[in-house]
Design a protein around this motif. Structure first.
Motif, PDB file in Angstrom:
ATOM      1  N   LYS A  56       0.860  -1.183   0.000  1.00  0.00           N
ATOM      2  CA  LYS A  56       0.000   0.000   0.000  1.00  0.00           C
ATOM      3  C   LYS A  56       0.892   1.228   0.000  1.00  0.00           C
ATOM      4  O   LYS A  56       2.063   1.154   0.396  1.00  0.00           O
ATOM      5  CB  LYS A  56      -0.936   0.029   1.218  1.00  0.00           C
ATOM      6  N   ILE A  57       0.354   2.341  -0.460  1.00  0.00           N
ATOM      7  CA  ILE A  57       1.093   3.597  -0.433  1.00  0.00           C
ATOM      8  C   ILE A  57       0.784   4.298   0.890  1.00  0.00           C
ATOM      9  O   ILE A  57      -0.391   4.460   1.247  1.00  0.00           O
ATOM     10  CB  ILE A  57       0.683   4.519  -1.607  1.00  0.00           C
ATOM     11  N   PRO A  58       1.810   4.697   1.657  1.00  0.00           N
ATOM     12  CA  PRO A  58       1.526   5.386   2.923  1.00  0.00           C
ATOM     13  C   PRO A  58       0.653   6.610   2.708  1.00  0.00           C
ATOM     14  O   PRO A  58       0.904   7.408   1.801  1.00  0.00           O
ATOM     15  CB  PRO A  58       2.931   5.779   3.409  1.00  0.00           C
ATOM     16  N   GLU A  59      -0.399   6.745   3.525  1.00  0.00           N
ATOM     17  CA  GLU A  59      -1.292   7.885   3.376  1.00  0.00           C
ATOM     18  C   GLU A  59      -0.792   9.109   4.132  1.00  0.00           C
ATOM     19  O   GLU A  59      -1.255  10.220   3.881  1.00  0.00           O
ATOM     20  CB  GLU A  59      -2.702   7.505   3.846  1.00  0.00           C
ATOM     21  N   ASN A  60       0.147   8.906   5.042  1.00  0.00           N
ATOM     22  CA  ASN A  60       0.763  10.033   5.726  1.00  0.00           C
ATOM     23  C   ASN A  60       1.686  10.747   4.728  1.00  0.00           C
ATOM     24  O   ASN A  60       2.614  10.143   4.182  1.00  0.00           O
ATOM     25  CB  ASN A  60       1.576   9.533   6.929  1.00  0.00           C
ATOM     26  N   PRO A  61       1.453  12.045   4.443  1.00  0.00           N
ATOM     27  CA  PRO A  61       2.247  12.742   3.429  1.00  0.00           C
ATOM     28  C   PRO A  61       3.749  12.687   3.676  1.00  0.00           C
ATOM     29  O   PRO A  61       4.536  12.525   2.730  1.00  0.00           O
ATOM     30  CB  PRO A  61       1.725  14.182   3.499  1.00  0.00           C
ATOM     31  N   ARG A  62       4.173  12.824   4.938  1.00  0.00           N
ATOM     32  CA  ARG A  62       5.606  12.796   5.227  1.00  0.00           C
ATOM     33  C   ARG A  62       6.204  11.425   4.919  1.00  0.00           C
ATOM     34  O   ARG A  62       7.316  11.324   4.386  1.00  0.00           O
ATOM     35  CB  ARG A  62       5.848  13.157   6.696  1.00  0.00           C
ATOM     36  N   GLN A  63       5.465  10.373   5.229  1.00  0.00           N
ATOM     37  CA  GLN A  63       5.949   9.027   4.935  1.00  0.00           C
ATOM     38  C   GLN A  63       6.010   8.791   3.433  1.00  0.00           C
ATOM     39  O   GLN A  63       6.965   8.191   2.921  1.00  0.00           O
ATOM     40  CB  GLN A  63       5.042   7.988   5.601  1.00  0.00           C
ATOM     41  N   GLU A  64       5.000   9.268   2.709  1.00  0.00           N
ATOM     42  CA  GLU A  64       4.997   9.091   1.255  1.00  0.00           C
ATOM     43  C   GLU A  64       6.169   9.839   0.623  1.00  0.00           C
ATOM     44  O   GLU A  64       6.818   9.330  -0.304  1.00  0.00           O
ATOM     45  CB  GLU A  64       3.690   9.580   0.645  1.00  0.00           C
ATOM     46  N   ILE A  65       6.463  11.028   1.111  1.00  0.00           N
ATOM     47  CA  ILE A  65       7.598  11.799   0.581  1.00  0.00           C
ATOM     48  C   ILE A  65       8.907  11.054   0.849  1.00  0.00           C
ATOM     49  O   ILE A  65       9.772  10.957  -0.020  1.00  0.00           O
ATOM     50  CB  ILE A  65       7.634  13.209   1.200  1.00  0.00           C
ATOM     51  N   ALA A  66       9.040  10.498   2.065  1.00  0.00           N
ATOM     52  CA  ALA A  66      10.264   9.769   2.414  1.00  0.00           C
ATOM     53  C   ALA A  66      10.445   8.551   1.511  1.00  0.00           C
ATOM     54  O   ALA A  66      11.551   8.281   1.025  1.00  0.00           O
ATOM     55  CB  ALA A  66      10.210   9.344   3.883  1.00  0.00           C
ATOM     56  N   VAL A  67       9.362   7.805   1.273  1.00  0.00           N
ATOM     57  CA  VAL A  67       9.441   6.624   0.410  1.00  0.00           C
ATOM     58  C   VAL A  67       9.770   7.040  -1.017  1.00  0.00           C
ATOM     59  O   VAL A  67      10.599   6.411  -1.696  1.00  0.00           O
ATOM     60  CB  VAL A  67       8.116   5.829   0.450  1.00  0.00           C
ATOM     61  N   ALA A  68       9.151   8.111  -1.512  1.00  0.00           N
ATOM     62  CA  ALA A  68       9.381   8.576  -2.880  1.00  0.00           C
ATOM     63  C   ALA A  68      10.819   9.036  -3.084  1.00  0.00           C
ATOM     64  O   ALA A  68      11.435   8.760  -4.124  1.00  0.00           O
ATOM     65  CB  ALA A  68       8.412   9.706  -3.217  1.00  0.00           C
ATOM     66  N   LEU A  69      11.374   9.736  -2.100  1.00  0.00           N
ATOM     67  CA  LEU A  69      12.730  10.287  -2.245  1.00  0.00           C
ATOM     68  C   LEU A  69      13.820   9.244  -2.027  1.00  0.00           C
ATOM     69  O   LEU A  69      14.971   9.457  -2.425  1.00  0.00           O
ATOM     70  CB  LEU A  69      12.933  11.446  -1.268  1.00  0.00           C
ATOM     71  N   ALA A  70      13.469   8.119  -1.404  1.00  0.00           N
ATOM     72  CA  ALA A  70      14.480   7.105  -1.103  1.00  0.00           C
ATOM     73  C   ALA A  70      15.092   6.516  -2.366  1.00  0.00           C
ATOM     74  O   ALA A  70      16.287   6.202  -2.397  1.00  0.00           O
ATOM     75  CB  ALA A  70      13.862   5.991  -0.251  1.00  0.00           C
ATOM     76  N   GLY A  71      14.288   6.367  -3.434  1.00  0.00           N
ATOM     77  CA  GLY A  71      14.818   5.815  -4.684  1.00  0.00           C
ATOM     78  C   GLY A  71      15.854   6.716  -5.327  1.00  0.00           C
ATOM     79  O   GLY A  71      16.998   6.295  -5.572  1.00  0.00           O
TER      80      GLY A  71
END
Length: 361
Positions: free
Chosen positions: A89-104
């Motif tokens: 699932k995609i994290p619904e918390n915006p900060r978590q989603e940003i962290a996951v997106a930027l990790a790549g």
């Protein structure tokens, strides 16, 4: 994903390669061989493999960051146009989603730093426009292409990582669904641009990327809207209750007759005591047609590992489960395990149409 096969399990994720990836290797190898000979073909193939190793590392960056937030990554698939990490699932918390997106992209930055600092590569951003320069070394090209991956993935449009950051930022002011819609529109606009550039330059890879970006942006938007629609809805609200069931001991011929006299694509298999045994799909019945004359039973060919939900569990859970490979349906049972009905992708879609609300733009 269909047409893909596993090459191993790494860090808890199944690493898969799509069959079309080998078409890319064959195309590059053949074109290089015909133009410059076998040595150039081997060098270009080695570079492509190194490039895709960086792509895999990029996807594992997403996977490992997602794991920190309790989100699994069942598999990562290598495609001719890049990699795709399938998060549970995609994290619904915006900060978590940003962290996951930027990790790549952060992984690609680290690879670039290692090449520049550890191997003394120039690492000049200007090399991005001269990747075909024969004077560039293997590592210089690899450093430049990692910079390209960072820049490309940070385009603020779905399905790129920048699009997820864009969506997370917008979600704080307009809500997740509307933010996704705007990010998806940006992705489709970028797809049209890529498609135009591909047609003008005669580059088939750009056209392929354009199609992928357009479809992925549309799918992401639809998925988020569907999840928003089913929030608060229970499995019993959308399950199929009128169906023809089979028993494990029925012959495959009996299943074929059931297929002919009904419109079902999935047949629940129920034991004599009313408990759920498995699911037999239309495609399986057709694929095993020859076995109908050989006494093959439903139990021999049915899918026995079918997810189950109770009546009061959220429909959103069924929606997530149905996105997993080889999951044609979700069985619905009572607390004692008695089979009551089932849910498919198609009937969730039908329920959504009947329950849809006017969109907010």
């Amino acid at each position: 994903m269909s047409w893909s096969f596993s090459i191993g399990n790494i860090l808890g994720s199944d690493l898969r390669v799509h069959a079309t990836f080998f078409l890319l290797l064959a195309w590059i190898g053949t074109a290089s061989w015909l133009a410059e000979g076998p040595a150039a073909a081997m060098a270009n193939l080695a570079f492509v493999l190194a490039l895709f190793a960086c792509v895999v590392a990029h996807e594992f960056g997403h996977a490992l960051m997602a794991r920190r937030f309790g989100v699994r990554t069942p598999d990562i698939t290598l495609l001719p146009i890049g990699g795709m990490a399938r998060l549970a699932k995609i994290p619904e918390n915006p900060r978590q989603e940003i962290a996951v997106a930027l990790a790549g992209p952060a992984v690609n930055v680290m690879i670039w730093i290692v090449l520049v600092v550890g191997f003394g590569v120039q690492g000049n951003p200007a090399d991005l426009v001269s990747l075909e320069d024969p004077n560039q070394t293997f590592l210089e090209r690899l450093a430049a292409v990692n910079l390209f991956l960072v820049i490309f993935n940070m385009i603020p449009a779905f399905p790129m990582d920048g699009g997820r950051v864009f969506r997370a930022v917008l979600a704080g002011s307009m809500g997740r669904v509307r933010a996704t819609r705007w990010a998806a529109r940006a992705g489709q606009a970028i797809a049209f641009l890529f498609g135009y550039l591909g047609l003008v330059s005669g580059n088939p890879i750009l056209i392929l990327i354009a199609i992928f970006v357009f479809m992925a942006a549309m799918a992401e938007s639809s998925d988020v809207e569907m999840h928003d629609l089913v929030k608060g809805v229970m499995a019993r609200d959308a399950m199929i209750t009128a169906y023809e069931a089979l028993s494990p001991g029925d012959t495959l011929h009996a299943a074929e007759m059931a297929l002919l006299r009904s419109t079902q694509s999935e047949f629940p298999v129920v034991n004599e005591d009313g408990s759920f045994a498995g699911m037999l799909t239309k495609s399986t019945i057709i694929a095993h047609h020859q076995g109908a004359a050989q006494g093959v039973t439903v139990a021999d060919v049915m899918l026995s590992e079918v997810p189950k939900l109770t009546l009061t569990e959220p429909l959103e859970k069924a929606l997530d489960t149905l996105q997993q490979p080889n999951t044609p349906a979700v069985a619905v049972t009572d607390r004692k395990g008695q089979f009551l009905g089932y849910i498919t992708r198609e009937n969730i879609g039908e329920w959504a149409v009947l329950s849809s609300r006017p969109r907010e733009f």
